[in-house]
Scaffold this active site. Structure first.
Site, mmCIF file in Angstrom:
data_model
loop_
_atom_site.group_PDB
_atom_site.id
_atom_site.type_symbol
_atom_site.label_atom_id
_atom_site.label_comp_id
_atom_site.label_asym_id
_atom_site.label_seq_id
_atom_site.Cartn_x
_atom_site.Cartn_y
_atom_site.Cartn_z
ATOM 1 N N ARG A 110 -51.758 19.625 6.728
ATOM 2 C CA ARG A 110 -52.719 20.895 6.919
ATOM 3 C C ARG A 110 -53.591 20.881 5.582
ATOM 4 N NH1 ARG A 110 -49.911 26.300 9.347
ATOM 5 N NH2 ARG A 110 -50.846 27.089 7.606
ATOM 6 N N ARG A 123 -44.445 19.433 5.265
ATOM 7 C CA ARG A 123 -44.526 19.816 6.570
ATOM 8 C C ARG A 123 -45.656 18.759 7.190
ATOM 9 N NH1 ARG A 123 -45.799 25.899 8.632
ATOM 10 N NH2 ARG A 123 -47.394 25.831 6.989
ATOM 11 N N LYS A 165 -41.699 30.463 11.653
ATOM 12 C CA LYS A 165 -42.023 31.196 12.501
ATOM 13 C C LYS A 165 -42.590 30.556 13.985
ATOM 14 C CE LYS A 165 -45.222 33.469 10.024
ATOM 15 N NZ LYS A 165 -44.986 33.064 8.867
ATOM 16 N N ARG A 189 -50.752 40.989 8.874
ATOM 17 C CA ARG A 189 -50.270 40.319 7.366
ATOM 18 C C ARG A 189 -50.805 41.324 6.400
ATOM 19 N NH1 ARG A 189 -50.889 34.721 8.859
ATOM 20 N NH2 ARG A 189 -50.276 33.442 7.128
ATOM 21 N N ARG A 222 -50.505 31.266 -1.119
ATOM 22 C CA ARG A 222 -50.105 31.910 -0.156
ATOM 23 C C ARG A 222 -48.788 32.595 -0.106
ATOM 24 N NH1 ARG A 222 -49.825 26.707 3.145
ATOM 25 N NH2 ARG A 222 -49.229 27.848 5.003
HETATM 26 P P1 ADP Z 1 -48.741 30.494 7.451
HETATM 27 O O1 ADP Z 1 -47.807 31.450 8.209
HETATM 28 O O2 ADP Z 1 -48.097 28.975 7.176
HETATM 29 O O3 ADP Z 1 -49.283 30.891 6.052
HETATM 30 P P2 ADP Z 1 -50.684 30.474 9.312
HETATM 31 O O4 ADP Z 1 -50.911 29.609 10.118
HETATM 32 O O5 ADP Z 1 -50.132 31.664 9.734
HETATM 33 O O6 ADP Z 1 -49.853 29.753 8.371
HETATM 34 O O7 ADP Z 1 -51.970 31.071 8.445
HETATM 35 C C1 ADP Z 1 -52.770 30.127 7.678
HETATM 36 C C2 ADP Z 1 -53.936 30.832 7.236
HETATM 37 O O8 ADP Z 1 -54.919 31.404 8.122
HETATM 38 C C3 ADP Z 1 -53.692 31.833 6.099
HETATM 39 O O9 ADP Z 1 -53.446 31.691 4.882
HETATM 40 C C4 ADP Z 1 -54.847 32.890 6.242
HETATM 41 O O10 ADP Z 1 -55.888 32.387 5.339
HETATM 42 C C5 ADP Z 1 -55.281 32.880 7.558
HETATM 43 N N1 ADP Z 1 -54.752 33.662 8.418
HETATM 44 C C6 ADP Z 1 -54.149 33.800 9.665
HETATM 45 N N2 ADP Z 1 -53.536 35.163 10.064
HETATM 46 C C7 ADP Z 1 -54.169 35.921 9.147
HETATM 47 C C8 ADP Z 1 -54.432 37.191 9.323
HETATM 48 N N3 ADP Z 1 -53.911 37.922 10.288
HETATM 49 N N4 ADP Z 1 -55.019 37.752 8.535
HETATM 50 C C9 ADP Z 1 -55.822 37.112 7.409
HETATM 51 N N5 ADP Z 1 -55.939 35.815 7.507
HETATM 52 C C10 ADP Z 1 -55.118 35.108 8.301
#
Ligand code: ADP
Length: 212
Positions: free
Chosen positions: A158, A125, A13, A86, A169
């Site tokens: 990360r 990554r 993404k 999400r 996740r």
């Molecule tokens: P990825 O898509 O690789 O999981 P992100 O950078 O989008 O990585 O998200 C990393 C973390 O940030 C998630 O595992 C969660 O803990 C938190 N997070 C991000 N967006 C949300 C959201 N919309 N609601 C709840 N937690 C979120």
């Protein structure tokens, strides 16, 4: 105009958002990046979010919502939203927010990828601390420990990109995020793309869909 990017962690993404930003000048809003910025700045939200994110769980909605609203308000005319919604509750909230802004969803792009490939990609990554470039050792012939973009040796992983957090996740994704697709899958602005192909190919397909 709002474009939503859906897909499991590691599906690409962020990569597609960067390409969309470059070609169309759309602003990339990633809720993950917003949270990481809070952590970096050691804010109250960042302090609470750090451990939750590191475990691979979702942070509570009320912690995200303020950050998201600010980013949307500052976002201007064209926005790519990555990492939100999400959960089903977030999808309903987003619908309210978009209506209140008088905006419309232009496209929802769901990047599909097998779970095996997802975990492989996540643990390979890396990110450059100096220039912010995100790259993947899986797609590099040889890696000399330096950022392929700026050459800095300050490359890191990360904290939630280890195998245990990645698996968690994925479980969260399967249980809470994958069902979000139900809100969009029957709309004509919904598109699924196969994320296993090279990023440029995936982008070509997304571009065609957006321009049609
Ligand atoms: P990825 O898509 O690789 O999981 P992100 O950078 O989008 O990585 O998200 C990393 C973390 O940030 C998630 O595992 C969660 O803990 C938190 N997070 C991000 N967006 C949300 C959201 N919309 N609601 C709840 N937690 C979120």
């Amino acid at each position: 105009m709002i474009i939503l990017l859906l897909g499991a962690p590691g599906a690409g993404k962020g990569t597609q958002a960067a390409l969309l930003n470059k070609k169309y000048g759309l602003k990339h809003i990633s809720t993950g990046d917003l949270l990481r910025e809070e952590i970096k700045n050691n804010t109250p939200v960042g302090k609470k979010a750090a451990a939750i994110m590191e475990s691979g769980a979702l942070v509570p909605d009320d912690m995200i919502l303020g950050l998201l609203k600010n980013a949307l308000n500052a976002g201007g005319k064209g926005i790519i939203l990555d990492g939100y919604p999400r959960t089903a509750a977030q999808a309903r909230e987003l619908d309210r927010l978009i209506k209140a802004m008088g905006e419309k969803i232009k496209a929802v792009v769901n990047i599909k990828l097998s779970e095996e490939e997802i975990v492989n990609r996540i643990i390979m990554r890396r990110q450059c601390k100096k220039c912010g470039n995100i790259f993947n050792l899986r797609f590099m012939k040889n890696f000399d420990g330096k950022c392929p973009k700026c050459g800095s040796g300050d490359v890191y992983q990360r904290p939630d990109d280890n195998e245990a957090a990645a698996k968690h996740r994925l479980e969260v994704y399967r249980a809470q995020t994958a069902p979000v697709v139900e809100f969009f899958k029957d709309k004509d602005f919904y598109k699924e793309v196969d994320g296993i192909r090279p990023a440029e190919k995936v982008f070509e397909e997304i571009s065609k869909f957006i321009e049609k």
